[in-house]
Write an enzyme that holds these catalytic residues in place. Structure first.
Site, PDB file in Angstrom:
ATOM      1  N   ASP A 106     -12.681 104.867  28.974  1.00 37.33           N
ATOM      2  CA  ASP A 106     -11.802 105.572  28.034  1.00 37.33           C
ATOM      3  C   ASP A 106     -12.635 106.029  26.855  1.00 37.33           C
ATOM      4  OD1 ASP A 106      -9.193 105.231  29.292  1.00 37.33           O
ATOM      5  OD2 ASP A 106      -9.585 103.092  28.972  1.00 37.33           O
ATOM      6  N   HIS A 263      -9.875  88.877  42.188  1.00 37.82           N
ATOM      7  CA  HIS A 263     -10.872  89.069  41.125  1.00 37.82           C
ATOM      8  C   HIS A 263     -10.200  88.619  39.831  1.00 37.82           C
ATOM      9  CE1 HIS A 263     -14.209  91.125  38.997  1.00 37.82           C
ATOM     10  NE2 HIS A 263     -13.293  91.603  38.163  1.00 37.82           N
TER      11      HIS A 263
HETATM   12  P1  FAD Z   1     -10.278 107.437  37.182  1.00 33.31           P
HETATM   13  O1  FAD Z   1     -10.277 106.929  38.579  1.00 33.31           O
HETATM   14  O2  FAD Z   1     -11.137 108.611  36.878  1.00 33.31           O
HETATM   15  O3  FAD Z   1      -8.754 107.768  36.809  1.00 33.31           O
HETATM   16  C1  FAD Z   1      -8.365 108.023  35.460  1.00 33.31           C
HETATM   17  C2  FAD Z   1      -7.138 108.944  35.437  1.00 33.31           C
HETATM   18  O4  FAD Z   1      -7.500 110.262  35.815  1.00 33.31           O
HETATM   19  C3  FAD Z   1      -6.008 108.545  36.385  1.00 33.31           C
HETATM   20  O5  FAD Z   1      -4.799 108.859  35.762  1.00 33.31           O
HETATM   21  C4  FAD Z   1      -6.231 109.426  37.611  1.00 33.31           C
HETATM   22  O6  FAD Z   1      -5.039 109.695  38.324  1.00 33.31           O
HETATM   23  C5  FAD Z   1      -6.833 110.693  36.981  1.00 33.31           C
HETATM   24  N1  FAD Z   1      -7.844 111.312  37.857  1.00 33.31           N
HETATM   25  C6  FAD Z   1      -8.838 110.654  38.534  1.00 33.31           C
HETATM   26  N2  FAD Z   1      -9.613 111.535  39.186  1.00 33.31           N
HETATM   27  C7  FAD Z   1      -9.108 112.763  38.948  1.00 33.31           C
HETATM   28  C8  FAD Z   1      -9.496 114.073  39.347  1.00 33.31           C
HETATM   29  N3  FAD Z   1     -10.574 114.295  40.135  1.00 33.31           N
HETATM   30  N4  FAD Z   1      -8.751 115.133  38.896  1.00 33.31           N
HETATM   31  C9  FAD Z   1      -7.679 114.928  38.076  1.00 33.31           C
HETATM   32  N5  FAD Z   1      -7.260 113.713  37.667  1.00 33.31           N
HETATM   33  C10 FAD Z   1      -7.981 112.633  38.090  1.00 33.31           C
HETATM   34  N6  FAD Z   1     -13.076 100.160  31.141  1.00 33.31           N
HETATM   35  C11 FAD Z   1     -14.252 100.090  30.465  1.00 33.31           C
HETATM   36  O7  FAD Z   1     -14.433 100.831  29.478  1.00 33.31           O
HETATM   37  N7  FAD Z   1     -15.260  99.230  30.825  1.00 33.31           N
HETATM   38  C12 FAD Z   1     -15.128  98.413  31.899  1.00 33.31           C
HETATM   39  O8  FAD Z   1     -16.046  97.648  32.219  1.00 33.31           O
HETATM   40  C13 FAD Z   1     -13.902  98.454  32.667  1.00 33.31           C
HETATM   41  N8  FAD Z   1     -13.741  97.696  33.768  1.00 33.31           N
HETATM   42  C14 FAD Z   1     -12.593  97.826  34.519  1.00 33.31           C
HETATM   43  C15 FAD Z   1     -12.478  97.099  35.718  1.00 33.31           C
HETATM   44  C16 FAD Z   1     -11.330  97.210  36.498  1.00 33.31           C
HETATM   45  C17 FAD Z   1     -11.254  96.435  37.797  1.00 33.31           C
HETATM   46  C18 FAD Z   1     -10.266  98.042  36.081  1.00 33.31           C
HETATM   47  C19 FAD Z   1      -9.005  98.144  36.906  1.00 33.31           C
HETATM   48  C20 FAD Z   1     -10.373  98.772  34.908  1.00 33.31           C
HETATM   49  C21 FAD Z   1     -11.533  98.686  34.120  1.00 33.31           C
HETATM   50  N9  FAD Z   1     -11.705  99.431  32.955  1.00 33.31           N
HETATM   51  C22 FAD Z   1     -12.886  99.359  32.239  1.00 33.31           C
HETATM   52  C23 FAD Z   1     -10.628 100.319  32.470  1.00 33.31           C
HETATM   53  C24 FAD Z   1     -10.809 101.769  32.963  1.00 33.31           C
HETATM   54  O9  FAD Z   1     -12.011 102.321  32.465  1.00 33.31           O
HETATM   55  C25 FAD Z   1      -9.612 102.588  32.461  1.00 33.31           C
HETATM   56  O10 FAD Z   1      -8.448 102.169  33.128  1.00 33.31           O
HETATM   57  C26 FAD Z   1      -9.772 104.093  32.524  1.00 33.31           C
HETATM   58  O11 FAD Z   1      -8.676 104.669  31.803  1.00 33.31           O
HETATM   59  C27 FAD Z   1      -9.740 104.686  33.923  1.00 33.31           C
HETATM   60  O12 FAD Z   1     -10.888 104.428  34.616  1.00 33.31           O
HETATM   61  P2  FAD Z   1     -10.935 104.768  36.201  1.00 33.31           P
HETATM   62  O13 FAD Z   1     -12.300 104.501  36.652  1.00 33.31           O
HETATM   63  O14 FAD Z   1      -9.838 104.086  36.907  1.00 33.31           O
HETATM   64  O15 FAD Z   1     -10.649 106.343  36.129  1.00 33.31           O
END
Ligand code: FAD
Length: 288
Positions: A106, A263
């Site tokens: 984020d 996890h």
């Molecule tokens: P994405 O998979 O990119 O999704 C984010 C949003 O964008 C979703 O609403 C999705 O529907 C949308 N989206 C995805 N791809 C596309 C696309 N190609 N086109 C249009 N829309 C799209 N945060 C941290 O800062 N550090 C951490 O270490 C951390 N660890 C985490 C570990 C786990 C297991 C989980 C579940 C979350 C973690 N988070 C962490 C939180 C995470 O970074 C946030 O939830 C963030 O808002 C979304 O990351 P994501 O990788 O799921 O994003």
């Protein structure tokens, strides 16, 4: 849940990088306690600022050296340039790290620009392009849907993009309603997604902390759980015991129905996690 039953369950703990000398000392104690349970791996979160990022790497190396157990760094891409991510990946490869949790992350408030990555699927694609099959890539999954997703359908399709880009397995956001998870897995199966999707578990140790986290990450606290927690007031012992009971039952149901692992979001604490693992008998299992 059929797609998930083929996998031998894996069990892991998540830490965040400690920032103060006291917090470093506390994590050392916690990691030593949790290492006795022989988890398959530990993971360490990745923050938005530069110093936190370095602490992720340092914490991973410390855990591996002191416990002998695999430690996986998280890596988030939003706000980053490709060369920054590449140099982090190079450092991880040089250090023998083989598992990584790949996230979008984020944007911190007040930051400008998304950098060169907008979504986690772009990061997964980049990691595969630059490093081939070196890493086992974990991605995030949201059984109750990501808070920014316009609708469940597009969130599922976006989850599939990460799998198509090369993710090996996923870890879910925490939840207390197992049916949200079963439904998520059913939807994955309909989309042809069959990678292991490990359930994220948040032990309950504080009502206010749980409410705060759940509001920010979009996880639902069932009304009956919230009401009971509020009723306990400042009675931390009762909150902890209630949390252990509720979470043990949730984990039992998930494993019985074929979840390919758990996890634990340890919050750098060990007491509740140890109690839940003992209740489930996970500490007695024979690992690979
Ligand atoms: P994405 O998979 O990119 O999704 C984010 C949003 O964008 C979703 O609403 C999705 O529907 C949308 N989206 C995805 N791809 C596309 C696309 N190609 N086109 C249009 N829309 C799209 N945060 C941290 O800062 N550090 C951490 O270490 C951390 N660890 C985490 C570990 C786990 C297991 C989980 C579940 C979350 C973690 N988070 C962490 C939180 C995470 O970074 C946030 O939830 C963030 O808002 C979304 O990351 P994501 O990788 O799921 O994003």
């Amino acid at each position: 849940m059929e797609s998930q039953k083929q996998y031998k369950p894996k069990f892991s703990f998540e830490f965040y990088p400690p920032k103060t000398p006291e917090a470093i000392g506390k994590l050392q104690t916690t990691q030593a306690e949790l290492a006795k349970l022989k988890p398959d791996f530990f993971s360490v979160t990745f923050g938005a600022g530069g110093s936190t990022r370095d602490m992720t790497f340092e914490t991973v190396m410390d855990i591996r050296e002191k416990t002998g157990i695999e430690a996986a760094p998280h890596i988030s891409c939003i706000g980053s340039q490709t060369d920054e991510i590449k140099s982090i990946l190079d450092k991880y490869i040089e250090s023998g790290i083989k598992r990584i949790v790949a996230l979008r992350g984020d944007l911190p408030s007040g930051s400008v620009g998304y950098g060169q990555f907008r979504y986690a699927n772009e990061l997964v694609e980049f990691i595969r392009k630059e490093t081939g099959d070196h890493f086992h890539i974990e991605v995030a999954a949201y059984p109750e849907f990501h808070p920014q997703a316009p609708n469940p359908k597009s969130d599922m399709e976006n989850f599939k993009k990460k799998v198509d880009a090369g993710a090996n397995s996923a870890i879910t956001q925490y939840f207390y309603n197992p049916y949200a998870y079963y439904s998520f897995i059913d939807n994955c199966e309909k989309l042809g997604v069959s990678i292991p999707i490990v359930a994220g578990i948040m032990p309950i140790v504080s009502c206010t902390q749980l409410v705060r986290f759940s509001e920010s990450c979009g996880a639902e606290i069932p009304r009956w759980i919230l009401k009971r927690l509020q009723e306990f007031g400042d009675d931390r012992v009762s909150i902890r015991q209630f949390g252990i009971d509720v979470t043990t039952e949730l984990c039992e149901q998930l494993l019985t129905n074929g979840a390919p692992g758990l996890h634990f979001y340890s919050m750098n604490q060990s007491v509740a996690s140890v109690a839940i693992w003992r209740n489930l008998g996970i500490d007695q299992r024979v690992s690979d």
